[in-house]
Design a protein around this motif. Sequence first.
Motif, PDB file in Angstrom:
ATOM      1  N   GLY A  53      76.138  30.256  55.631  1.00 11.53           N
ATOM      2  CA  GLY A  53      76.365  31.575  55.053  1.00 11.53           C
ATOM      3  C   GLY A  53      77.531  31.571  54.080  1.00 11.53           C
ATOM      4  N   PRO A  54      78.136  32.726  53.818  1.00 10.68           N
ATOM      5  CA  PRO A  54      79.257  32.813  52.878  1.00 10.68           C
ATOM      6  C   PRO A  54      80.427  31.923  53.303  1.00 10.68           C
ATOM      7  N   THR A  55      81.034  31.263  52.324  1.00  7.06           N
ATOM      8  CA  THR A  55      82.165  30.376  52.616  1.00  7.06           C
ATOM      9  C   THR A  55      83.289  30.580  51.607  1.00  7.06           C
ATOM     10  N   LEU A  56      84.482  30.256  52.051  1.00  5.14           N
ATOM     11  CA  LEU A  56      85.685  30.317  51.209  1.00  5.14           C
ATOM     12  C   LEU A  56      86.319  28.934  51.192  1.00  5.14           C
ATOM     13  N   LEU A  57      86.493  28.381  50.008  1.00  7.13           N
ATOM     14  CA  LEU A  57      87.169  27.092  49.855  1.00  7.13           C
ATOM     15  C   LEU A  57      88.622  27.339  49.487  1.00  7.13           C
ATOM     16  N   VAL A  58      89.527  26.687  50.215  1.00  6.28           N
ATOM     17  CA  VAL A  58      90.960  26.826  49.943  1.00  6.28           C
ATOM     18  C   VAL A  58      91.535  25.432  49.708  1.00  6.28           C
ATOM     19  N   SER A  72      78.926  33.536  48.276  1.00  8.70           N
ATOM     20  CA  SER A  72      78.227  34.272  49.330  1.00  8.70           C
ATOM     21  C   SER A  72      76.897  33.613  49.700  1.00  8.70           C
ATOM     22  N   VAL A  73      76.554  32.514  49.001  1.00  5.90           N
ATOM     23  CA  VAL A  73      75.258  31.851  49.197  1.00  5.90           C
ATOM     24  C   VAL A  73      75.467  30.507  49.890  1.00  5.90           C
ATOM     25  N   GLU A  86      78.697  37.650  43.639  1.00  7.24           N
ATOM     26  CA  GLU A  86      79.905  37.886  44.442  1.00  7.24           C
ATOM     27  C   GLU A  86      80.905  36.742  44.333  1.00  7.24           C
ATOM     28  N   ALA A  87      80.522  35.638  43.705  1.00  9.67           N
ATOM     29  CA  ALA A  87      81.386  34.454  43.645  1.00  9.67           C
ATOM     30  C   ALA A  87      82.632  34.723  42.802  1.00  9.67           C
TER      31      ALA A  87
END
Length: 452
Positions: A53-58, A72-73, A86-87
């Motif tokens: 699902g949606p992911t956040l890279l830090v 969000s994909v 949404e990216a």
Amino acid sequence: MQKRTGPVTSNLAEEEREQLCALLGNVELTLLYKASVHEYQAAVFHQRCDNKGPTLLVAYNSSGYIFGGYTSVDYAQSEKYISDREAFLFSFQGKNPVYSKVNSGNYARYDDAGMPNFGQQLTFCNGNGEVVYNEGGKSYSFNAKRLYGNDTELTECEVYKVKEKCHIWGRQEKEKPWRNIRWTSIRRDELMEMIRNYKPLVTSVRRARILMIGPVGAGKSSFFNSINSIFTGHVTHKAMSGSAGTSLTTQFRTYPVKDGRGGKPLPFVLCDTMGLEEQSGAGLDIEDISSILQGHVPDRYKFNSTAPFRPDDQKASRPASLQEKIHCVVYVIDASKISLMSDKLEEKLAVIRREINSLDIPQMVLMTKVDEACPHVEKDLYKIYASSYIKSKIQEVSSRLGVPVSCVLPVKNYSQELELELNCDVLLLSALQQMFRLADDYLDDADADADD
């Protein structure tokens, strides 16, 4: 081969985590992948992050920058360009993350078997190495120096699963929201930008004029203070407000709002009036309201409860211009006192409504003090559109004032707070957006009448 298994610690400080969650809305972050632990290997990244699902890279670099991107994909190794409106990319500038939304949702990223990329423009852990690679492109508009200090050497790269929080209220599962709203910093910025760029439909009108009407202490002046606070960047109290038994507003005031201190005026004016009182001969006179609606009452006119406003002969002989008239009327009603509204006050509001209807001016309700009306909302304002109690209050005020449910908007004004709060801002700005829409409806009709 992975370096080790077991609990993995996030590099994000709690304050940074909270800021990123605010950017994304009511979410929680779960660490899926940490390059220093799971290795800088594409196969391992996909094993841990695909179909999540949606992911956040830090990412973190040797110059101390914290930056990355959100999608969000799902990652799925589809070998296709991903459409994702949404990216965005982000970077911490001081304590707050600054973001850059995708320019074209059709090329948010390329979903291949390699390490994560955004638009094939910015690739993290490029070539399974401890680097970020900027290939250039048009999917995102960003400055590499501002985003990561032009330092391509990574010290860490983490990927988090982004999941909406699921809350339990007492023994009841959270109800499905009956209005959709995005509780994100991005949405707040979008609303602020929309307000800055708003232009009334009729070119002769430079600013939408919005009249606030309501009982004493309902929060008319506080709404202006709250909107002014958002655009100033901190809580302000320019207009007198309080909870006195009689109205603190004794004059007709027109309040323009500036885009920050020393900024240009925004394209609307909030008009504040004396509070309504149930006793006859007290509070705002209905004849005064009629004069205000038609644009005859000047700024700083002092109300006299024993004698309504009378324009001088010269002004009375000419009709007010469209710019001077009121374009939208907002009833300001305290959510915690709707059921306590007296019959006399309700009758007074009905008379006012008939006068406004006769002039074809759109009307809506601003339902204030929602936090005082519902303990769940007091604790977490984002629960407002999942609260059956708040929904019942909206339906009640709709029925009692004769305004459609869709034109009743709940808000929380700033009163005791020392700092701005994201959820407050989103509600307040959404209400202002609705006022603009109604003002445009009025101006559209007025312009059509002028052409006939």
